[in-house]
Enzyme design. Structure first.
Site, PDB file in Angstrom:
ATOM      1  N   SER A 196       0.838  -1.200   0.000  1.00 44.72           N
ATOM      2  CA  SER A 196       0.000   0.000   0.000  1.00 44.72           C
ATOM      3  C   SER A 196       0.867   1.241   0.000  1.00 44.72           C
ATOM      4  O   SER A 196       1.872   1.315   0.718  1.00 44.72           O
ATOM      5  CB  SER A 196      -0.916   0.017   1.221  1.00 44.72           C
ATOM      6  OG  SER A 196      -1.614   1.257   1.303  1.00 44.72           O
ATOM      7  N   TYR A 211      -3.399  -1.263   9.838  1.00 42.81           N
ATOM      8  CA  TYR A 211      -3.374  -1.547   8.392  1.00 42.81           C
ATOM      9  C   TYR A 211      -2.054  -1.086   7.785  1.00 42.81           C
ATOM     10  O   TYR A 211      -1.391  -1.852   7.060  1.00 42.81           O
ATOM     11  CB  TYR A 211      -4.545  -0.855   7.707  1.00 42.81           C
ATOM     12  CG  TYR A 211      -4.500  -0.938   6.201  1.00 42.81           C
ATOM     13  CD1 TYR A 211      -4.893  -2.106   5.548  1.00 42.81           C
ATOM     14  CD2 TYR A 211      -4.062   0.139   5.430  1.00 42.81           C
ATOM     15  CE1 TYR A 211      -4.837  -2.194   4.162  1.00 42.81           C
ATOM     16  CE2 TYR A 211      -4.011   0.058   4.051  1.00 42.81           C
ATOM     17  CZ  TYR A 211      -4.389  -1.112   3.425  1.00 42.81           C
ATOM     18  OH  TYR A 211      -4.329  -1.201   2.047  1.00 42.81           O
TER      19      TYR A 211
END
Length: 336
Positions: A196, A211
């Site tokens: 990400s 996350y």
């Protein structure tokens, strides 16, 4: 009067500043060219089947990036082993892939939130059996979750964090370890871990702290495996997208405007770029041009400004998801 004579007439401090300015502009231009990957865009796509092998494994293939990557790899001629938790959705994408591109498919049911449990060990055994004896050349670790969305660490149930860690971190590690032996034996292969941009382009990602931490793990794991396995003929890469127009970003960002197509590419557009980057030896990359340009310009914004902006946006998301949860009476689930 020539330019050389004019230069001699300038004060030394002016000449020094001019040289420093030229060096800065040159360095900026080189960095922009490097991150933008313009040279790569001019190259033709690789023949993934010939270079790595006839089969690919894709996790989380039933929607978003995973579905688009499955279709793109099939378009490149690779047979697919698709791994996910929903049997009906697995059969749907398997049928679509076979009908559209005429490749072979296998499905493996695996709920990655059960990794490192007895049920997870059983599913891992099914995956090992599925890849046994096949020339698996490409592994795409795409499965991931971002729930609970936009929340303070103390607000979510601990089990939610555990599920996220199992899917985003443990599953990537265990699936990679299961597929690598065959690649090592054949002396070729490619492992693509979907990370990400939240963990690469930004100094922090408030309200998504766990996350972002799991995705930072994916990037660091990929960097180390890249060094370990390169001499064995295996390319390891973490692809770190920013926002892609998938279910995971529904209600998370505001779309619209002339540059929306550049900032929020569709999953199909992303997959086309991602497949082109496989095998190009950058352990961490952003395949999409719009994402790379955003990453480049983020280097010139102070960290405190980026952090303040991200906190403001994620607090806005928190309000949206709180409203959704209260209206539905349950947590909102998001997968890539």
């Amino acid at each position: 009067m020539g330019a050389e004579a004019l230069l001699r007439q300038q004060e030394p401090w002016f000449v020094s500043l001019a040289i420093l300015g030229a060096l800065y502009v040159a360095a900026f231009a080189c960095r922009l060219l490097h991150i933008s990957g313009i040279a790569l865009c001019l190259r033709g796509p690789k023949d993934l089947r010939r270079r790595y092998g006839a089969w690919a494994v894709v996790t989380g293939p039933t929607s978003g990036i995973g579905r688009s990557m499955s279709l793109e790899l099939a378009r490149c001629g690779l047979n697919l082993i698709i791994v996910g938790r929903d049997p009906a959705k697995l059969q749907n994408i398997a049928g679509t892939v076979s009908k559209t591109h005429g490749v072979l498919t296998k499905t493996v049911q695996f709920d990655f939130s059960l990794v490192s449990t007895p049920q997870g060990e059983e599913a891992m055994g099914r995956l090992r059996q599925a890849v046994d004896g096949l020339e698996v050349g490409v592994l795409v670790n795409n499965a991931g979750v971002a729930t609970p969305h936009a929340t303070y660490l103390h607000e979510a149930d601990a089990e939610a964090w555990v599920r996220m860690i199992r899917v985003n971190l443990l599953a990537v590690t265990e699936v990679t370890a299961a597929v690598l032996p065959g690649m090592v034996e054949r002396g070729r292969g490619a492992v693509v871990n979907i990370g990400s941009g939240a963990a690469e382009a930004l100094p922090s990602y408030p309200l998504y702290s766990v996350y972002a931490a799991t995705k930072r793990y994916v990037a660091q794991l990929s960097r180390s495996l890249y060094v370990e396995y390169r001499v064995k003929g295996i390319d390891v890469q973490c692809q770190a997208p920013l926002y892609v127009d998938t279910k995971m970003v529904t209600n998370m960002v505001t779309r619209g405007g002339l540059l929306s197509w550049l900032i929020f590419p569709t999953s199909d557009a992303y997959a086309r770029a991602a497949a082109r980057w496989i095998g190009h030896r950058r352990p961490v990359c952003m395949p999409n041009l719009g994402h790379r340009l955003q990453w480049c310009f983020s280097h010139f914004v102070p960290d405190r400004v980026l952090a303040a902006h991200r906190l403001h946006e994620n607090l806005r998301q928190r309000a949206v998801f709180q409203q959704l949860r209260s209206s539905s009476g349950q947590s909102t689930v998001g997968r890539r």
